[in-house]
Structure formats: structure tokens, C-alpha cells
Design a protein around this motif. Structure first.
Motif, PDB file in Angstrom:
ATOM      1  N   ARG A 156       0.866  -1.187   0.000  1.00 61.31           N
ATOM      2  CA  ARG A 156       0.000   0.000   0.000  1.00 61.31           C
ATOM      3  C   ARG A 156       0.895   1.226   0.000  1.00 61.31           C
ATOM      4  NH1 ARG A 156      -2.949  -0.923   4.324  1.00 61.31           N
ATOM      5  NH2 ARG A 156      -4.874  -1.525   3.263  1.00 61.31           N
TER       6      ARG A 156
ATOM      7  N   SER B  18      -3.713   5.345  -2.628  1.00 64.11           N
ATOM      8  CA  SER B  18      -3.628   4.066  -1.933  1.00 64.11           C
ATOM      9  C   SER B  18      -3.663   2.893  -2.900  1.00 64.11           C
ATOM     10  CB  SER B  18      -4.790   3.931  -0.933  1.00 64.11           C
ATOM     11  OG  SER B  18      -6.020   3.787  -1.606  1.00 64.11           O
TER      12      SER B  18
ATOM     13  N   SER C  42       4.588   1.467   8.292  1.00 62.82           N
ATOM     14  CA  SER C  42       3.180   1.824   8.371  1.00 62.82           C
ATOM     15  C   SER C  42       3.027   3.336   8.419  1.00 62.82           C
ATOM     16  CB  SER C  42       2.521   1.180   9.592  1.00 62.82           C
ATOM     17  OG  SER C  42       3.159   1.611  10.790  1.00 62.82           O
ATOM     18  N   GLN C  43       1.798   3.783   8.235  1.00 59.47           N
ATOM     19  CA  GLN C  43       1.472   5.205   8.276  1.00 59.47           C
ATOM     20  C   GLN C  43       0.060   5.348   8.823  1.00 59.47           C
ATOM     21  OE1 GLN C  43       0.909   7.526   4.500  1.00 59.47           O
ATOM     22  NE2 GLN C  43       2.675   8.686   5.256  1.00 59.47           N
ATOM     23  N   ASP C  44      -0.073   6.183   9.839  1.00 65.48           N
ATOM     24  CA  ASP C  44      -1.378   6.378  10.490  1.00 65.48           C
ATOM     25  C   ASP C  44      -1.986   5.051  10.927  1.00 65.48           C
ATOM     26  OD1 ASP C  44      -1.168   9.101  10.030  1.00 65.48           O
ATOM     27  OD2 ASP C  44      -2.258   9.003   8.128  1.00 65.48           O
ATOM     28  N   GLY C  45      -1.115   4.127  11.398  1.00 59.41           N
ATOM     29  CA  GLY C  45      -1.590   2.845  11.881  1.00 59.41           C
ATOM     30  C   GLY C  45      -1.946   1.835  10.809  1.00 59.41           C
ATOM     31  N   ARG C  46      -1.747   2.165   9.538  1.00 61.65           N
ATOM     32  CA  ARG C  46      -2.077   1.256   8.436  1.00 61.65           C
ATOM     33  C   ARG C  46      -0.802   0.696   7.825  1.00 61.65           C
ATOM     34  NH1 ARG C  46      -5.789   3.647   4.026  1.00 61.65           N
ATOM     35  NH2 ARG C  46      -6.278   1.434   3.696  1.00 61.65           N
ATOM     36  N   PHE C  47      -0.780  -0.610   7.618  1.00 64.18           N
ATOM     37  CA  PHE C  47       0.370  -1.278   7.020  1.00 64.18           C
ATOM     38  C   PHE C  47       0.596  -0.794   5.598  1.00 64.18           C
ATOM     39  CE2 PHE C  47       1.707  -4.724   4.178  1.00 64.18           C
ATOM     40  CZ  PHE C  47       2.956  -5.011   4.701  1.00 64.18           C
ATOM     41  N   CYS C  48       1.868  -0.522   5.255  1.00 67.90           N
ATOM     42  CA  CYS C  48       2.233  -0.111   3.893  1.00 67.90           C
ATOM     43  C   CYS C  48       3.115  -1.136   3.193  1.00 67.90           C
ATOM     44  CB  CYS C  48       2.942   1.242   3.921  1.00 67.90           C
ATOM     45  SG  CYS C  48       1.924   2.626   4.458  1.00 67.90           S
TER      46      CYS C  48
END
Length: 298
Positions: free
Chosen positions: A81, A295, A110-116
Motif C-alpha cells: 500500500r 492508496s 506503516s502510516q497512520d496505523g495502516r500497514f504499507c
């Protein structure tokens, strides 16, 4: 990456300039707790998507700080992502094995708690050479004219493309390869930052090289009329690198099909040492209808 002034950033904010100091600021991640590191936001950008090479470089720097008595021998990352320029980035490390010769580091970005994205980094202790050999450097020129394509300029970094092969003309065709010279004006303060700056552009050339043999297609169409992105990068770090000297990135695409492309590349120093090698897996597909959503397009 976009150049300051190339076009307005999203939301109408003035776009922040890209220069060598800004790249170092973004990639010199800071400790944020046990096994955790943080990278700051860049800010406003015309295309609000962080490049794959920057995310991999973040993990390389984090691993170098986590195990300072060893150097990065190789690093690989899968990009699931996209991350945005207008928010900070977190790098979380796990060290399942720490040895005297090699150590294994798992990285999760991650960024803002979302896996990248996730990566695997091999750290190693140096040793004296028992034997030695290297692939020869390609016999290519060093063009006199700087490469000045809008959207790829970094103040303090020179780019020179052999035979002007990075071309937006969809009718100009050539072999699926690119040879690009780079050099930074100033030396960063740590060896791992030299490695990070060297890592940053390894994913720049694969899509353009893959499109070169095909009339009617060019890099200018990426993120606009065709869907492209980088899905995986692997870099092996062979020798110490000095980014203030000319480095040659030699990229050749070995396969394109089924919506993917795969390249092999090498980085040579000015004195013809092979300092790194890399492979890049990319995506080239018809437009999905969601190209404007960061995204969905790395």
C-alpha cells in the motif's frame, strides 16, 4: 517525486522543494521506542505518493541504527500500500536472529496505523577477502548534458541519462535498458546515509526501460493513462559507496508480461567498482479507474 513549481500540490498548497538535505531528513529515521523508528512528513506534493526507494532507504537506515556494529548486506521490500508525503512514516523492526557474522532484521512500515510495506534486511560483519571477482562495468559514455525532466529534479543531485534514453516520445523505441549517471554535491554525515541515497533511485528506471521497446507507450503515460508501480525491490550492497562521486545505474528489463515487469540492475562507482546490484518487480497495466487514489497506485 515531483519538482517544486512543476504543478500545484493537492489542496492548492505550495509544493515543498526537493533537495539533498530534504532527502536526508526524510530517510534519517529517528528512534521512537524499542525497535521503532519514525520518519517525518515531507509535506505538500503534486503526487502524494512516497517512492518505493525512499521507504526501503528508511528501513535500511533503521536497521543500521538498530545493529550499528554490522553493515547492511542486502535489503528487500514488498510494497503493498502506498504511503503519503503529507504524513509521517513509522518503521518497526524485529530481530529474530542476531549473530556475530550475520543478523536478520524484519521491517514493517506503516502510516497512520495502516500497514504499507514489509522488508527483510541482512546485516553482516565484514571480513577479509578470500577470493574476489566482479561483473565488468558497461562501456557507456558520461553525457555532458544534465537530465532535466520535470518531476525528477533534486537540488544538489545531478542526473545524466546515456543516449537521452529516458524519453517521453512514445514513438521513439529502443532496447529495454537504461544507463543513468548520478552524483550528489555534498557528502552525508554517515555511511548508512550514503547507502540510503544510493538506494533511493534504484526503482526509478524499470518502468521506463520496460516501455522503451513498445511504440505508442512512454513513461509520460505512467499514473495517467496506464497504471504503473513498483511492487518489490531487492538491493545487495557490495562495496562502500560515496554518493559525491559519479555512480552508474545500469538497468535492464528481463521480462514484461502478465501485467508485470522485472529488471536486473547494477551500480558502479566512478573507478569501475561494483558497489551494489538490484532487482525490481513492477506493475504495468491498463488503467483501473482509480489512478487518482494514492492508496491504489504505488
Amino acid at each position: 517525486m515531483e519538482t517544486a513549481g512543476a504543478e500545484p500540490a493537492a489542496g492548492g498548497e505550495p509544493e515543498k522543494a526537493w533537495d539533498e538535505d530534504e532527502l536526508i531528513r526524510l530517510m534519517d529515521v529517528r528512534p521512537a521506542g524499542p525497535g521503532r523508528y519514525a520518519a517525518p512528513a515531507h509535506g505538500a506534493a503534486a503526487r502524494n505518493v512516497v517512492e518505493a526507494g525512499q521507504l526501503l532507504a528508511d528501513a535500511v537506515v533503521a536497521a543500521s541504527k538498530e545493529i550499528p556494529d554490522q553493515r547492511v548486506a542486502s535489503a528487500s521490500m514488498v510494497f503493498s500500500r502506498a504511503a503519503r508525503h503529507d504524513a509521517g512514516i513509522e518503521v518497526e523492526l524485529d530481530v529474530p536472529h542476531r549473530g556475530r557474522t550475520y543478523s536478520t532484521v524484519q521491517a514493517r512500515v506503516s502510516q497512520d496505523g495502516r500497514f504499507c510495506c514489509a522488508g527483510l534486511i541482512l546485516m553482516g560483519a565484514d571480513a577479509d577477502d578470500l577470493i574476489g571477482s566482479t561483473a565488468p562495468m558497461p562501456d557507456v559514455s558520461r553525457p555532458a548534458r544534465p537530465f532535466e525532466r520535470p518531476g525528477m529534479q533534486v537540488q544538489g543531485r545531478e542526473l545524466r541519462v546515456v543516449d537521452d534514453a529516458y524519453d517521453e516520445d512514445p514513438q521513439r523505441v529502443g532496447p529495454p535498458e537504461l544507463f543513468v549517471w548520478t552524483r550528489f554535491a555534498d557528502a552525508p554525515p554517515a555511511a548508512y546515509l550514503h547507502s540510503a541515497l544510493m538506494t533511493h533511485p534504484v526503482a526509478h528506471w524499470t518502468i521506463a526501460a520496460a516501455l522503451r521497446p513498445h511504440a505508442g507507450y512512454s513513461e509520460a503515460m505512467a499514473h495517467r493513462t496506464i497504471s504503473t508501480g513498483i511492487s518489490k525491490v531487492t538491493v545487495a550492497y557490495h562495496e562502500d559507496v560515496d554518493v559525491t562521486e559519479w555512480l552508474l545505474y545500469a538497468t535492464r528489463v528481463v521480462y514484461t508480461g502478465r501485467g508485470t515487469t522485472q529488471s536486473e540492475g547494477r551500480v558502479y562507482s566512478e573507478d569501475e567498482r561494483l558497489v551494489a546490484s538490484y532487482s525490481v518487480h513492477g506493475m504495468i497495466r491498463p488503467p483501473t479507474g482509480r489512478l487518482a487514489d494514492p492508496s491504489t497506485a504505488l
